[in-house]
Design an enzyme around this catalytic site. Structure first.
Site, PDB file in Angstrom:
ATOM      1  N   GLY A 270      37.035  36.370  36.371  1.00 32.76           N
ATOM      2  CA  GLY A 270      35.838  36.081  36.637  1.00 32.76           C
ATOM      3  C   GLY A 270      35.517  34.952  37.213  1.00 32.76           C
ATOM      4  O   GLY A 270      35.960  33.966  36.817  1.00 32.76           O
TER       5      GLY A 270
ATOM      6  N   TYR B  61      46.352  45.536  39.259  1.00 30.58           N
ATOM      7  CA  TYR B  61      45.803  44.535  39.852  1.00 30.58           C
ATOM      8  C   TYR B  61      45.318  43.282  38.846  1.00 30.58           C
ATOM      9  O   TYR B  61      45.397  42.315  39.280  1.00 30.58           O
ATOM     10  CB  TYR B  61      44.687  45.058  40.663  1.00 30.58           C
ATOM     11  CG  TYR B  61      43.882  44.176  41.230  1.00 30.58           C
ATOM     12  CD1 TYR B  61      44.292  43.152  42.405  1.00 30.58           C
ATOM     13  CD2 TYR B  61      42.669  43.480  40.748  1.00 30.58           C
ATOM     14  CE1 TYR B  61      43.568  42.098  42.995  1.00 30.58           C
ATOM     15  CE2 TYR B  61      41.828  42.518  41.359  1.00 30.58           C
ATOM     16  CZ  TYR B  61      42.329  41.894  42.219  1.00 30.58           C
ATOM     17  OH  TYR B  61      41.526  40.777  43.031  1.00 30.58           O
TER      18      TYR B  61
ATOM     19  N   ASN C   1      33.356  41.435  27.599  1.00 32.57           N
ATOM     20  CA  ASN C   1      33.973  42.049  28.616  1.00 32.57           C
ATOM     21  C   ASN C   1      34.313  43.725  28.527  1.00 32.57           C
ATOM     22  O   ASN C   1      34.417  44.206  27.587  1.00 32.57           O
ATOM     23  CB  ASN C   1      35.432  41.645  28.618  1.00 32.57           C
ATOM     24  CG  ASN C   1      36.490  42.078  29.389  1.00 32.57           C
ATOM     25  OD1 ASN C   1      37.525  42.301  29.499  1.00 32.57           O
ATOM     26  ND2 ASN C   1      35.892  42.797  30.721  1.00 32.57           N
ATOM     27  N   GLY C   2      33.678  44.199  29.613  1.00 29.47           N
ATOM     28  CA  GLY C   2      33.633  45.773  29.592  1.00 29.47           C
ATOM     29  C   GLY C   2      32.130  46.313  30.221  1.00 29.47           C
ATOM     30  O   GLY C   2      31.325  45.544  30.451  1.00 29.47           O
TER      31      GLY C   2
ATOM     32  N   CYS D  10      35.338  41.113  33.160  1.00 36.04           N
ATOM     33  CA  CYS D  10      35.436  39.498  32.719  1.00 36.04           C
ATOM     34  C   CYS D  10      36.587  39.147  31.901  1.00 36.04           C
ATOM     35  O   CYS D  10      37.441  40.007  31.428  1.00 36.04           O
ATOM     36  CB  CYS D  10      34.013  39.261  31.873  1.00 36.04           C
ATOM     37  SG  CYS D  10      32.493  39.930  32.604  1.00 36.04           S
TER      38      CYS D  10
HETATM   39  P1  5GP Z   1      39.942  46.471  50.095  1.00 39.45           P
HETATM   40  O1  5GP Z   1      40.158  45.568  51.354  1.00 39.45           O
HETATM   41  O2  5GP Z   1      41.022  47.796  50.407  1.00 39.45           O
HETATM   42  O3  5GP Z   1      38.693  47.024  49.718  1.00 39.45           O
HETATM   43  O4  5GP Z   1      40.488  46.053  49.060  1.00 39.45           O
HETATM   44  C1  5GP Z   1      41.784  46.046  48.626  1.00 39.45           C
HETATM   45  C2  5GP Z   1      42.218  44.579  48.223  1.00 39.45           C
HETATM   46  O5  5GP Z   1      41.370  44.052  47.043  1.00 39.45           O
HETATM   47  C3  5GP Z   1      43.673  44.605  47.649  1.00 39.45           C
HETATM   48  O6  5GP Z   1      44.416  43.315  48.146  1.00 39.45           O
HETATM   49  C4  5GP Z   1      43.562  44.534  46.248  1.00 39.45           C
HETATM   50  O7  5GP Z   1      44.535  43.438  45.724  1.00 39.45           O
HETATM   51  C5  5GP Z   1      42.072  43.958  45.952  1.00 39.45           C
HETATM   52  N1  5GP Z   1      41.438  44.372  44.857  1.00 39.45           N
HETATM   53  C6  5GP Z   1      41.651  45.741  44.445  1.00 39.45           C
HETATM   54  N2  5GP Z   1      40.602  45.736  43.458  1.00 39.45           N
HETATM   55  C7  5GP Z   1      39.985  44.727  43.170  1.00 39.45           C
HETATM   56  C8  5GP Z   1      39.061  44.205  42.213  1.00 39.45           C
HETATM   57  O8  5GP Z   1      38.432  44.666  41.548  1.00 39.45           O
HETATM   58  N3  5GP Z   1      38.473  42.611  42.638  1.00 39.45           N
HETATM   59  C9  5GP Z   1      39.122  42.220  43.482  1.00 39.45           C
HETATM   60  N4  5GP Z   1      38.637  40.916  43.661  1.00 39.45           N
HETATM   61  N5  5GP Z   1      39.987  42.341  44.241  1.00 39.45           N
HETATM   62  C10 5GP Z   1      40.602  43.874  44.128  1.00 39.45           C
HETATM   63 MG    MG Z   2      45.054  42.029  47.111  1.00 39.23          MG
END
Ligand code: 5GP
Ligand code: MG
Length: 460
Positions: A32, A254, A109-110, A6
């Site tokens: 979030g 990320y 958050n956490g 979050c």
């Molecule tokens: P995949 O399609 O392999 O499941 O997801 C990879 C994509 O999800 C990547 O483009 C990455 O930037 C994004 N991604 C990785 N971790 C997270 C996360 O915790 N939340 C979200 N919204 N996207 C994520």
């Molecule tokens: Mg992505």
């Protein structure tokens, strides 16, 4: 288990506390998108407004005058990440309760690694819960230790000594604000001051400071409890220290925004270094380096610079669609991924493309990207990932799926390459990744890659 990745924001000693919090939450929206809320202290008392949806949607319902009301002193706010299915109003934060004579709001958050243990124990002893938030556990533990007439602070400190795992917390009541960070420092929490007024601001990420003329002062230290009063005075206490820090390296890969400073490093520079290091570790013969937008962009820039291969944008991103990871069912996600990202035929036709992505989780995004790039005429697609393979779940607040759903949990890199249809696939090494950030390697949590969990998960 609920997984709360979050964003939190707080401001002390400002007549526009509510409006500044709204701005801060806008800047933290990437952390979030499920619910948002503000807990405001005004004219000596506190009130809470929260709801489901994006910051703009949730607060649009409040009348314009509300933001301008007199007597505002402090506010905290929260944006909550979508979790696996548990998308309900009771889990929206800040969590607001009456605590002795105080109105107390808490934004967290956490994820607590002994949350399931405490929830079961507390329930057995008769504690009642509304939702799945770890915040409720903290409040129940605090109430157990409360002395009549005291402020909530000593009780919250008692509670925070009993919980483990990740918490960056803001709490507010008539007496003032508390900002607290777990002793491992899993999640970020930064402290700043507004230039003109001296008002104090606290935020998950420094990008929230920039838009309100606030300057970053320092991080809330791991294990620090910071008590802030309306006049800007601050007092620190510390939870018992842990042998090591465990900053979440995935914030750099990320989660955080590139215009933030996290754990003492610029997220933008960290990502570019990941890309440059990746180019060194896994060179490729390609005509262009292209990111998977938006998250792969900075690593791709670093990769292009280090390899000398021209950077190009091969995939267009539709900015009116949110993060696709959030969608609950695989079919929804696949449709959303293709609506969100579309190749630019003229940029890829006949070319060998080095496609740079920040991470592969389930593999859906990469598979679809490679398929559509080929349909648009790409001659070859070499995939490069700016972190190691995700093999293990996170118990400290990132909403990764269970191990079985992680493509790298049960597949080798060659198998993943086959499944996503890449001509080649390579990941940044763990050691390489850790060499790109400035804290000592042992101060980061990389459990999602290595399976080395810095704080054990206590079973219920
Ligand atoms: P995949 O399609 O392999 O499941 O997801 C990879 C994509 O999800 C990547 O483009 C990455 O930037 C994004 N991604 C990785 N971790 C997270 C996360 O915790 N939340 C979200 N919204 N996207 C994520
Ligand atoms: Mg992505």
């Amino acid at each position: 288990m609920i997984k709360d990745a979050c964003g939190v924001f707080g401001v002390c000693g400002h007549p526009d506390a509510a409006e500044l919090t709204r701005l801060g939450l806008f800047a933290l929206q990437h952390r979030g998108q499920e619910s948002a809320g503000i807990f405001l202290k005004r004219n000596g008392t506190c009130e809470c407004h929260k709801g489901m949806g994006l910051v703009g949607e949730v607060f649009r319902k409040l009348p314009k005058e509300w933001w301008k009301t007199e007597g505002q002193e402090m506010a905290i706010g929260h944006v909550r990440y979508s979790t696996s299915g548990k998308s309900t109003e009771v889990n929206a934060q800040p969590f607001a309760v009456e605590f002795d004579q105080w109105h107390l709001g808490v934004a967290h958050n956490g994820t607590l690694s002994n949350g399931a243990f405490w929830r079961k124990r507390l329930k057995r002893s008769g504690a009642i819960f509304q939702g799945d938030l770890d915040t409720e556990i903290i409040l129940h533990l605090a109430s157990q230790n409360h002395q009549e007439g005291d402020t909530p602070w000593a009780s919250l400190e008692y509670a925070l000594q009993r919980v483990e795992g990740a918490f960056s917390i803001l709490a507010l009541c008539e007496d003032g604000m508390m900002a607290a960070r777990d002793p491992n420092g899993f999640r970020p929490l930064a402290l700043g001051r507004i230039r003109d007024t001296g008002a104090i601001v606290v935020a998950s990420e420094t990008c929230a400071f920039d838009m309100m003329g606030a300057v970053y002062s320092r991080d809330v230290e791991p294990g620090e409890l910071l008590f802030i009063k309306n006049d800007g005075s601050m007092r620190s206490e510390f939870l018992p220290p842990k042998p090591r820090k465990s900053h979440c390296i995935f914030e750099h890969v990320y989660f955080a925004r590139p215009d933030s400073m996290v754990f003492g490093d610029s997220v933008y520079l960290a990502r570019k270094k990941f890309g440059a290091r990746l180019a060194m570790e896994h060179p490729v013969d390609a005509d262009v380096v292209a990111p998977v937008p938006d998250s792969g962009t900075y690593a791709a820039l670093g990769f292009a610079e280090a390899s000398g291969i021209p950077f190009d944008v091969s995939i267009m991103r539709n900015h009116y669609i949110g993060r696709t990871f959030i969608k609950p069912s695989p079919d929804d996600r696949r449709t959303a991924v293709n609506m969100k990202l579309n190749p630019i035929r003229e940029a890829v036709e006949g070319k060998s493309v080095c496609l740079v992505e920040d991470s592969i989780v389930r593999g859906n995004t990469s598979r679809e990207r490679i398929r559509t790039l080929r349909e648009s005429g790409a001659r070859a697609v070499h995939m490069r990932i700016s972190c190691p393979p995700h093999k293990c779940p996170c118990f400290y607040g990132i909403d990764f799926p269970s191990a079985e759903e992680l493509i790298a949990h049960s597949n080798s890199i060659a198998e993943i390459a086959g499944q996503i249809g890449a001509d080649s696939l390579a990941y940044l090494s763990l050691q390489g990744m850790l060499s790109c950030v400035s804290c000592p390697a042992e101060d980061y949590c990389h459990a999602c890659f290595s399976g080395e969990y810095p704080v054990p998960v206590t079973p219920p």
